[in-house]
Enzyme design. Sequence first.
Site, mmCIF file in Angstrom:
data_model
loop_
_atom_site.group_PDB
_atom_site.id
_atom_site.type_symbol
_atom_site.label_atom_id
_atom_site.label_comp_id
_atom_site.label_asym_id
_atom_site.label_seq_id
_atom_site.Cartn_x
_atom_site.Cartn_y
_atom_site.Cartn_z
ATOM 1 N N VAL A 1 0.859 -1.188 0.000
ATOM 2 C CA VAL A 1 0.000 0.000 0.000
ATOM 3 C C VAL A 1 0.892 1.235 0.000
ATOM 4 O O VAL A 1 1.383 1.679 1.034
ATOM 5 C CB VAL A 1 -0.952 -0.031 1.204
ATOM 6 C CG1 VAL A 1 -1.909 1.148 1.151
ATOM 7 C CG2 VAL A 1 -1.727 -1.346 1.220
ATOM 8 N N SER B 1 0.961 3.991 -3.135
ATOM 9 C CA SER B 1 0.539 5.209 -3.835
ATOM 10 C C SER B 1 -0.543 5.958 -3.077
ATOM 11 O O SER B 1 -1.257 5.389 -2.257
ATOM 12 C CB SER B 1 0.025 4.877 -5.236
ATOM 13 O OG SER B 1 1.077 4.384 -6.031
ATOM 14 N N ALA C 1 -3.498 0.753 -4.783
ATOM 15 C CA ALA C 1 -2.827 -0.425 -4.238
ATOM 16 C C ALA C 1 -3.703 -1.647 -4.489
ATOM 17 O O ALA C 1 -4.684 -1.878 -3.782
ATOM 18 C CB ALA C 1 -2.560 -0.244 -2.755
ATOM 19 N N ASN D 1 -3.527 -0.829 -36.101
ATOM 20 C CA ASN D 1 -3.391 -0.165 -37.399
ATOM 21 C C ASN D 1 -3.301 -1.173 -38.537
ATOM 22 O O ASN D 1 -3.812 -0.930 -39.630
ATOM 23 C CB ASN D 1 -2.160 0.751 -37.394
ATOM 24 C CG ASN D 1 -2.424 2.004 -36.590
ATOM 25 O OD1 ASN D 1 -3.567 2.406 -36.389
ATOM 26 N ND2 ASN D 1 -1.371 2.634 -36.112
ATOM 27 N N GLY E 1 -6.895 -2.826 -38.945
ATOM 28 C CA GLY E 1 -7.862 -1.878 -39.492
ATOM 29 C C GLY E 1 -9.127 -1.827 -38.665
ATOM 30 O O GLY E 1 -9.153 -2.224 -37.492
ATOM 31 N N PHE F 1 1.744 2.531 -14.243
ATOM 32 C CA PHE F 1 1.552 1.994 -12.892
ATOM 33 C C PHE F 1 2.870 1.366 -12.407
ATOM 34 O O PHE F 1 3.860 1.404 -13.115
ATOM 35 C CB PHE F 1 0.364 1.033 -12.834
ATOM 36 C CG PHE F 1 0.606 -0.408 -13.188
ATOM 37 C CD1 PHE F 1 1.618 -0.801 -14.058
ATOM 38 C CD2 PHE F 1 -0.214 -1.408 -12.662
ATOM 39 C CE1 PHE F 1 1.808 -2.129 -14.388
ATOM 40 C CE2 PHE F 1 -0.016 -2.742 -12.989
ATOM 41 C CZ PHE F 1 0.987 -3.089 -13.844
ATOM 42 N N ASP F 2 2.827 0.866 -11.202
ATOM 43 C CA ASP F 2 4.006 0.197 -10.648
ATOM 44 C C ASP F 2 5.227 1.125 -10.750
ATOM 45 O O ASP F 2 6.335 0.687 -11.055
ATOM 46 C CB ASP F 2 4.243 -1.119 -11.426
ATOM 47 C CG ASP F 2 5.305 -1.992 -10.746
ATOM 48 O OD1 ASP F 2 5.065 -2.414 -9.597
ATOM 49 O OD2 ASP F 2 6.370 -2.218 -11.343
#
Lengths: 363, 363, 363, 363
Positions: free
Chosen positions: B65, B67, B103, B304, B307, B330-331
């Site tokens: 835990v 962020s 988290a 791409n 299509g 992330f991470d």
Amino acid sequence: MILPISRCLLQIFVLTTLECQESAALTLFSTGLGLAPLNLAAGPEHAEFLEPFLSGEGSPLASLVFSEPGGVANALERGGKGFQTTARREGDEWVINGEKMWATNCAGWDFRGCELACVVYRDITTPLEERQDPKDKVMIILVTRGDLDRNGEGAFEVVRHVATPGHTSVSGPHVRYTNVRVPAKNVLCLPGKGAEVVFGAFDGSAVLVGATGVGLMRAAFDAAIAFAKRDDRGGVVPLLERQAFADLLSGVKMQTEAAMALTWKAAHAMENGPGEYDARRELALGAKVFGSEAAVKACMDVINAVGITAYELDQPFSDLLNTAVVLPIFDGGNVGIRRRHLQQLMLSPTYDAWAATYGPSQE
Amino acid sequence: MILPISRCLLQIFVLTTLECQESAALTLFSTGLGLAPLNLAAGPEHAEFLEPFLSGEGSPLASLVFSEPGGVANALERGGKGFQTTARREGDEWVINGEKMWATNCAGWDFRGCELACVVYRDITTPLEERQDPKDKVMIILVTRGDLDRNGEGAFEVVRHVATPGHTSVSGPHVRYTNVRVPAKNVLCLPGKGAEVVFGAFDGSAVLVGATGVGLMRAAFDAAIAFAKRDDRGGVVPLLERQAFADLLSGVKMQTEAAMALTWKAAHAMENGPGEYDARRELALGAKVFGSEAAVKACMDVINAVGITAYELDQPFSDLLNTAVVLPIFDGGNVGIRRRHLQQLMLSPTYDAWAATYGPSQE
Amino acid sequence: MILPISRCLLQIFVLTTLECQESAALTLFSTGLGLAPLNLAAGPEHAEFLEPFLSGEGSPLASLVFSEPGGVANALERGGKGFQTTARREGDEWVINGEKMWATNCAGWDFRGCELACVVYRDITTPLEERQDPKDKVMIILVTRGDLDRNGEGAFEVVRHVATPGHTSVSGPHVRYTNVRVPAKNVLCLPGKGAEVVFGAFDGSAVLVGATGVGLMRAAFDAAIAFAKRDDRGGVVPLLERQAFADLLSGVKMQTEAAMALTWKAAHAMENGPGEYDARRELALGAKVFGSEAAVKACMDVINAVGITAYELDQPFSDLLNTAVVLPIFDGGNVGIRRRHLQQLMLSPTYDAWAATYGPSQE
Amino acid sequence: MILPISRCLLQIFVLTTLECQESAALTLFSTGLGLAPLNLAAGPEHAEFLEPFLSGEGSPLASLVFSEPGGVANALERGGKGFQTTARREGDEWVINGEKMWATNCAGWDFRGCELACVVYRDITTPLEERQDPKDKVMIILVTRGDLDRNGEGAFEVVRHVATPGHTSVSGPHVRYTNVRVPAKNVLCLPGKGAEVVFGAFDGSAVLVGATGVGLMRAAFDAAIAFAKRDDRGGVVPLLERQAFADLLSGVKMQTEAAMALTWKAAHAMENGPGEYDARRELALGAKVFGSEAAVKACMDVINAVGITAYELDQPFSDLLNTAVVLPIFDGGNVGIRRRHLQQLMLSPTYDAWAATYGPSQE
């Protein structure tokens, strides 16, 4: 027999590249490439041709004489022109005519021919039949310095040295064969076998080009980080403290690491598997295309990071760029040849994408 | 102890990703990440906390835990705000207050908390002294589901589930701790040690994010080549015969191979060396940054190539893209955290660029 | 007064670049840059300095003498070293000392000095006060050939010509001023004004570098498409029929068109608005950064498309690359200077992102 | 008649896109595209079909009904399958059968048909002769809502709504025509003319897709810079002070400016020249390809800069990405259609690369 050689070369190559001795490295490398067709196709009857390279005496050069002035990328497609260098069987001899270009070492140390040339040509003894591809006529013959000497003045000529922006100590001139007569016993690959062998030789060299790219990237990174630690462009901290500079460098670093890991895996897989030959070959081609393009980008990134100082010829950066620029376009250009081979591999009904990692898939 | 776990996870992760079970993979992965600080810092006295995970019963979740809603990328720089989740020592307990976010697993299966949370916070028992960095106050404490239950209603709350475009079965909600009291014996890292351990945990996860990128690229490639072999967009040949299509695919393929080789090398080096920890760590960070950015690019290249059909939700492509998009951010976001760590490594006076390949340099 | 000149130069520049006369173009361009500070800051009292350039006689060269051997990208930041070329006021004269480098034309046709040099230096008459930035000491003084001649042998020296991989007919040598005495009336910008004027001059040149990039890209495209229409690399159709080749070329084409449209818009906005100066300046900086980086990429794309033939010095491609390589790093390197200016613009509290298109926003 | 409409749309489109009303914009845009074939090919006898759109009453929708479930990128090449939606002339009527997909607005507001559909189909009244291309059989017929109503239940059916990751308020469903009878007077283009007209309509829309890209990039930039000025991720300065963040943003900004300038130039050239139609068309195609690809890259760059916060659905970033992703693949996919058209233009013997800027070249 090819891969132990390529493994040695790999070491030599990386080491020498590291010292910016790219031209020496390329001369060595090209002798390896010149011998590669023998590794793939030679029988006991060809032993004599290898002797000069095993004697430990002198500095014999070998060369795979493949490319031609007008290019060969599409020459073997159905309807294509085939090789413009031709030979006709006459009695116990083959009579070779035509022009070649870009074959490193082909003219030897004195521009009169190298010790051993694997010359790739089109057999014109009989015409191409409708059901045949141009590649069905591809042959390889071994032309020694002795053969050229025996043919006398004018049989083998250097038309011109090709001036290039990098690799300036390497020689791969535009040459011409005029009625060069070679004994039939020199034939290494009969029609139907020549194309496969020559592409096999280039599969091996693909890995080495990947290694060259790694070497150049490493040299570029090392030079740039040294600069970034000692130079501050008048500011209060070394350049490396600036995020914009550091991000270019760490980007080059991780591209180098990725190319190095891929090249190693390709070299290992070519020798040890797992997977069928085509799966391993895909890695080799990937190492060439990825490593060569990454090298050019790395040189430019480093130049952009260093700034105007990188434009001085006294600095290594523009040399590195001009050396790297050739990697995507020689040894089978990425756009015209190497990516076409990758496409053919993917199109194969037996294509097995991850076999060189996990072994043949069960499905 | 960390690396055998990460090795297991690596296998699981690649396998599950292959089946597009990214959310399951991420839930597993995040339990590994939640346990990683114990691998790095736990002593015998912390054995009890691992028990639920070794018992083989239930489906316990762990979570790192870390962020916070306002982000933490720059919180530990000199003068920075430090973590906004704080704790104060009161007698034999720590009293935790603050909000966390992103988290994975932190709220457990029922949004009332996971079995084991490694909560990273700022010690506010005494004020930061002038000579200190915010990172000198970073601690890690183990908060079990039992601790949360004992604190009663309202101590741990899910403020909101965070809706995201991908990984929709993963839970990493915005949560709040209000006067959560935890015994002092739960402390895993005292001030001065917490930052190092949490970054060490993320060094391990970096390799796994690289592996996730590889898994996603592989899934994208496999889906695209299958499409290219069966679909012709009304023309006379399968799409794969078109160079423009094939070159996008072979580009994705070689990027995947390069990322896979780099990730493997990084995983191997983290466990086996050679080189000092920092040299090996650089590879792990490189695998994260390179693999994550390559994965996003691969998904777009494949879209791409395929299509408009790729824009259907019935097809896997937009899901793959929306799953891949999070990998660079992330991470530890590449721009704000991972590349900063790479910069710090390069700035170190003992930086040894190629030691993870060739061992420590002699100079 | 600056912009009509820049408009003329724009035409000349694009035209000459088109003919691969990059060095001639750069010599002209740099005279424009050398005069630009007068356009921005000259009063009636400076009229005499312009006379040689308006007389229509001879081939007078002007030069903005700004860069220094150790670089100046960070020299003006708070705490930075400031310019290493200094001058001290002594009576009615300024005494100049220091070394400069990369200032095109600064040494004139005969390496003894150009007709007019705008020399940027640090005033050391009084020391820098704590509340001051290095940029508060920046001055610009006009040094004529007559001034240098009057100072006699050894006052102005060419330390060395800087060898570079491209622009080989342009001269921007490393030079040294030793106690060069110049009348006080030659001062163009007093402290507090010099930095603004020199950056203003480079704002104008930014557009011209964008135009140079366009010219080089155009030359690269034209050469490559001509090759692609006449060459078939031995196959049954011209190279341009191959998608892989065509996509590289159409990519170069659209990048060229985008850079050209942006450069034109920037040139127009610099003269005509709408928007405040900073909004228009952002377009000029964008034209420089975008156009220069696109030019390098275009040269490489074209080289990759053409293949090994592009590595011949007889072909224009490696020259184009070596000419383009300098665009991102000279005239204010993109990484160290131009992008920093873009960052400063964005950070301004009055930043108005789209004002150069739609006029000042209402909010 | 086409371009004044496209000019209006351009304004509307950019404005609405700015407000993230992409779906409203696309609905409007597609009505413009649906009317474009009339602008190119209608005579006085078709005036009645335009009436609903000129009356100022109701909200009539038009649609260019072109794409098909299996794709059409290669359907018109020699040997290709042609359109799978066919019609046969029977007396004074055409009888239409087949399936279409991705035609925005084609099902109208109530899934029973729009006010006016330009349906592109293959004439199967007589078989394709050997000397003919599939494109020689392409026709366009105007199908009104009245026509569909008259044909009764089951003649026009929505097979399924196509779920997509973006543009979720736009409808371009998979539909089926079963023996839909339409009067012969509804024919807009006879065989031999249909393909040219439909591609002409898409030339116009190409510019508008470029504009859409610009709008999305602008929205992405505006959101990101606002974030960067208010957010510090816990550090001592706003994010925009970080070079790594700022360089991503300034990169997006200059790409946006370049795409905007190119799009404007293309729109202007399409109306006003100079140059032949093909030269102007090349700019329009370039605006589409460049603008669409730049938009996707810009969204990713902004996401990478913002970091994990960008992964929240509450933030605009993932919506912008999922909206942008379709730009390169709809309205003629870049890889399969638009770049092929660019290749055909370059291959034309009358190709005149810079005529849309400088007028026809003299050579």
